[in-house]
Design a protein around this motif. Sequence first.
Motif, PDB file in Angstrom:
ATOM      1  N   THR A 249       0.727  -1.265  -0.025  1.00  0.00           N
ATOM      2  CA  THR A 249      -0.113  -0.146  -0.067  1.00  0.00           C
ATOM      3  C   THR A 249       0.936   1.399  -0.037  1.00  0.00           C
ATOM      4  O   THR A 249       0.527   2.296  -0.489  1.00  0.00           O
ATOM      5  N   GLN A 250       2.082   1.042   0.677  1.00  0.00           N
ATOM      6  CA  GLN A 250       2.805   2.400   0.830  1.00  0.00           C
ATOM      7  C   GLN A 250       3.528   2.501  -0.499  1.00  0.00           C
ATOM      8  O   GLN A 250       3.598   3.655  -1.107  1.00  0.00           O
ATOM      9  N   ALA A 251       3.866   1.594  -1.334  1.00  0.00           N
ATOM     10  CA  ALA A 251       4.290   1.571  -2.695  1.00  0.00           C
ATOM     11  C   ALA A 251       3.404   2.220  -3.760  1.00  0.00           C
ATOM     12  O   ALA A 251       3.754   2.879  -4.455  1.00  0.00           O
ATOM     13  N   ALA A 252       2.141   2.051  -3.441  1.00  0.00           N
ATOM     14  CA  ALA A 252       1.065   2.389  -4.170  1.00  0.00           C
ATOM     15  C   ALA A 252       0.879   3.874  -4.179  1.00  0.00           C
ATOM     16  O   ALA A 252       0.576   4.668  -5.264  1.00  0.00           O
ATOM     17  N   ASP A 253       0.928   4.359  -2.940  1.00  0.00           N
ATOM     18  CA  ASP A 253       0.727   5.953  -2.670  1.00  0.00           C
ATOM     19  C   ASP A 253       1.890   6.284  -3.238  1.00  0.00           C
ATOM     20  O   ASP A 253       1.797   7.689  -3.820  1.00  0.00           O
ATOM     21  N   VAL A 254       3.386   5.878  -3.139  1.00  0.00           N
ATOM     22  CA  VAL A 254       4.198   6.767  -3.772  1.00  0.00           C
ATOM     23  C   VAL A 254       4.226   7.118  -5.368  1.00  0.00           C
ATOM     24  O   VAL A 254       4.488   7.801  -6.195  1.00  0.00           O
TER      25      VAL A 254
ATOM     26  N   LEU B  83       1.733   6.833  -6.965  1.00  0.00           N
ATOM     27  CA  LEU B  83       0.469   7.733  -7.427  1.00  0.00           C
ATOM     28  C   LEU B  83       0.809   9.166  -7.210  1.00  0.00           C
ATOM     29  O   LEU B  83       0.698  10.032  -8.170  1.00  0.00           O
ATOM     30  N   GLN B  84       1.712   9.600  -6.337  1.00  0.00           N
ATOM     31  CA  GLN B  84       2.103  10.818  -5.982  1.00  0.00           C
ATOM     32  C   GLN B  84       3.112  11.234  -7.253  1.00  0.00           C
ATOM     33  O   GLN B  84       3.090  12.523  -7.582  1.00  0.00           O
ATOM     34  N   MET B  85       4.106  10.392  -7.531  1.00  0.00           N
ATOM     35  CA  MET B  85       4.751  10.671  -8.725  1.00  0.00           C
ATOM     36  C   MET B  85       4.295  10.895  -9.934  1.00  0.00           C
ATOM     37  O   MET B  85       4.546  11.647 -10.727  1.00  0.00           O
ATOM     38  N   LYS B  86       3.084  10.385 -10.152  1.00  0.00           N
ATOM     39  CA  LYS B  86       2.346  10.422 -11.377  1.00  0.00           C
ATOM     40  C   LYS B  86       1.593  11.857 -11.609  1.00  0.00           C
ATOM     41  O   LYS B  86       1.665  12.693 -12.482  1.00  0.00           O
TER      42      LYS B  86
ATOM     43  N   GLY C 156       1.855  17.716 -13.539  1.00  0.00           N
ATOM     44  CA  GLY C 156       2.242  18.962 -13.303  1.00  0.00           C
ATOM     45  C   GLY C 156       3.243  19.444 -14.028  1.00  0.00           C
ATOM     46  O   GLY C 156       3.234  20.984 -14.146  1.00  0.00           O
ATOM     47  N   MET C 157       4.491  18.739 -14.328  1.00  0.00           N
ATOM     48  CA  MET C 157       5.617  19.557 -14.879  1.00  0.00           C
ATOM     49  C   MET C 157       5.570  19.418 -16.365  1.00  0.00           C
ATOM     50  O   MET C 157       6.483  19.788 -17.068  1.00  0.00           O
ATOM     51  N   GLU C 158       4.559  18.943 -17.048  1.00  0.00           N
ATOM     52  CA  GLU C 158       4.344  19.041 -18.611  1.00  0.00           C
ATOM     53  C   GLU C 158       4.741  20.273 -19.034  1.00  0.00           C
ATOM     54  O   GLU C 158       5.170  20.387 -20.091  1.00  0.00           O
ATOM     55  N   PRO C 159       4.077  21.171 -18.552  1.00  0.00           N
ATOM     56  CA  PRO C 159       4.152  22.630 -19.259  1.00  0.00           C
ATOM     57  C   PRO C 159       5.554  23.299 -19.331  1.00  0.00           C
ATOM     58  O   PRO C 159       6.069  23.816 -20.298  1.00  0.00           O
ATOM     59  N   ASP C 160       6.190  22.695 -18.181  1.00  0.00           N
ATOM     60  CA  ASP C 160       7.647  23.348 -17.894  1.00  0.00           C
ATOM     61  C   ASP C 160       8.430  22.572 -19.064  1.00  0.00           C
ATOM     62  O   ASP C 160       9.464  22.934 -19.387  1.00  0.00           O
TER      63      ASP C 160
END
Length: 791
Positions: free
Chosen positions: A88-93, A95-98, A103-107
């Motif tokens: 479950t902890q790995a799944a949360d990480v 998800l956050q990376m995704k 959000g960095m795509e425009p940059d």
Amino acid sequence: GRGHRVGALLNSYYRIEGSPGSDDASAGITADGILDVQGFDARQHFDGMVASGHLRELVSQKKDLDVEVGSLDGEMQSLVYKNYTKFTQAADVVLQMKYCLDGMEPDFQMLEAAIGRVSECQARVEDGVWEHSSQIDVLLKRQRLCKKLQVLWELPGTLKRCLDRGEYGKAVEAYCCCSDFLRQYKHIPTFKKVLEEVDNQMNQIGSALGQRLRSPYLSVDEAVNSSVTLLDMGKDQTKVVSEYLRGRVAVLKSSLEHCFCLEPLELFTRRQATAEADQQDLHSPESIALNSAVWRLNDTYVPPLSDAVEGFYRLQEGRMHSEDDLSMLPGFVRERVQEMFERLFRFVQEKRVSTRVLVSCVHSVRDAMRRLHTLMPLMVTELVSAFLLRVASFATRVIFVEAASALASELLALHGRCKGLQESSAAAGGPASANAGLDEVLEQIARTEHTMIMNTFTALTTCQPLCAMLGPDRPSREQFVRELNGHLCMLHLVFAEACLCYVGRDPPDPRIFDESLRAVERGVAADRLEELGALDWSGLFGLALVRIGRHLETKAINKVWSVTADLFADGVSGTDWAAPPGVLRATRGASQAVISHYVMVAGQRMASFFRNSIQNKNWMTVREPRKPSVLIETVILKEVHAFDAQLARILGDPKRGRPSERRPLSRLKVSMELEIERMVAKKLQVFAPIPFNRNGAIVGILKIAFKALFEYIREETFAKFGMQQIQVDCAFLADAARDFVEAEDANLLDSLLDEALSCASMRCKGPVLMDPAAVHDLIAGRKEHRGIEQP
């Protein structure tokens, strides 16, 4: 164990290949039977166990299996929970990376566009520059040349500014960069003019550096930098090194003057107020002055001297040096160290501090020179050893001179006490007061003798730290011990010198008794000797000197040298630790001179009584003798008793008992015998050396007195009764003398008295001697009348 078996079962269940416990699991199956094998038939196994009758074992196996199953269920649950939590902890990480990447795509798009624009600009610049690249290279080269020419044109001004600011190192650096080029193109007028101006500035810089190098206020680092600058300018290395050392000499001399001319440091004056009684010598004004001077030496003189030596070696680094350059340093160091030691030694001579203060200060200076010692070990060791020996020798001499002065003071004080006791005893009168006075004199002599010996031992123990200060240097220690022996000889010769001076010996030099003492210096000033020589004569003091001298000769001197060997023999070889025979002979000779003078003075005193007895009487009108002369029977006999008592008590030689049989005057002598004795008496040495005993001294006194009696009789003329009075007096003296001297010596004195009587007979017109028996009866009657025992 059980846990190991459970792990093996789990590995086998999950088909984990290559696990550490796989082989162990197989081994567990073999050991436990077929319970864990796949396809195990429980019913068949149960029936077999029942048929075989192993019900108890079966029940035990059931219980074990229940326990194992429960344990396995718990472990499986724990393992599943842990793995689920991590999942479950790995799944949360993830998800956050995704979310972040989205959000960095425009940059990322903006960055890509910017990189494209930079590439386009770079292409346009390269296209524009490419056509003019050769022209730009030419212009850049011309610009660099112009800057170099500008540096050359401005070089004189640059050097002038460095000269004004004292930045000589920068000036030399700039000069070295440009001088070769200017000299290469000096045929060009412009460059030639610049070179002339530069050389003029460099000459001024060289003069300023030389003057600066000789300044007494320049630090070592600045002096080294200035010297290096001069060397970089191409100056003569030998001259530069000489100037460097000359400047260091000026600095060190100024520092040395300040070390000894300033006021004492407050650090040491504060300690003076809180000093305890046994540390007063450590905080005396002299000790504070010496400590302050040594502290300044260690802080402001020795370190700069070491820095100067290190700076000299820095000047030699990376350069060719000649023998002349290297020879300058040893002379420089030797002169500076010797000057420091000389000033310090004169300061020590002036202040006269205690031994422990002196040793502490000298150790401090030696410790401060350790860095210098590492730079020049042989020379520094030689100079320090010579200085330590010099200081130790001077301090030892001061100690023994003070001990010699104390000895002279003790003798002066003893003379005063002896004279006072002699006068008080004479005023009191009577044998009891005389004996009490002699007892007190003996106490004073013992006290003085003990003080003299203890002063010597104190001087020796005070010199011990001085010997230890020399360290393991055997030659210095041996030299110190030789000088110490000389000072001991000097100290003991002071006593002999005092004795000779007191008896009026001219010159009062005990070195006449032995040639080996010629090199021993005098330990007491001439005025102290004159003070001893001006003292009034006191017989008790003279005998006190004899007693002390005899004790020194027989016991004390040998003991002193024995103690010296115990204190200083360690690390010293080739030294004779026996008391010098010359010192013993000088002490004995001085004591001999004093006792001889005592005998002479006593004999002359008795001779004066004989003179009064002979010259104050008219011998032509004397009546027939009925008793000895009053002066002889009372005064002279009393004087002999007094001298005998003094000699017996002070010399420790009591009078023996009177012999039971005595020769009744001259009745047993025939004329031939009397003539022989008179011939012997004429050749007798009256002033012969006196032995150190009561009998010899009394004999010497009586010989002088009886010889004087003979001489006084020769000047008179006698009638018959006058000559007979002389006969009675001589018989009385001969009889009385046997109470004080040995029989052999009494016979010698008889011969002197017989000669006096013979002289009186020859000076008489009608000589008629009394019957010897009548003379004997007359003297015996007088002795009975005086209450003297008749033998």
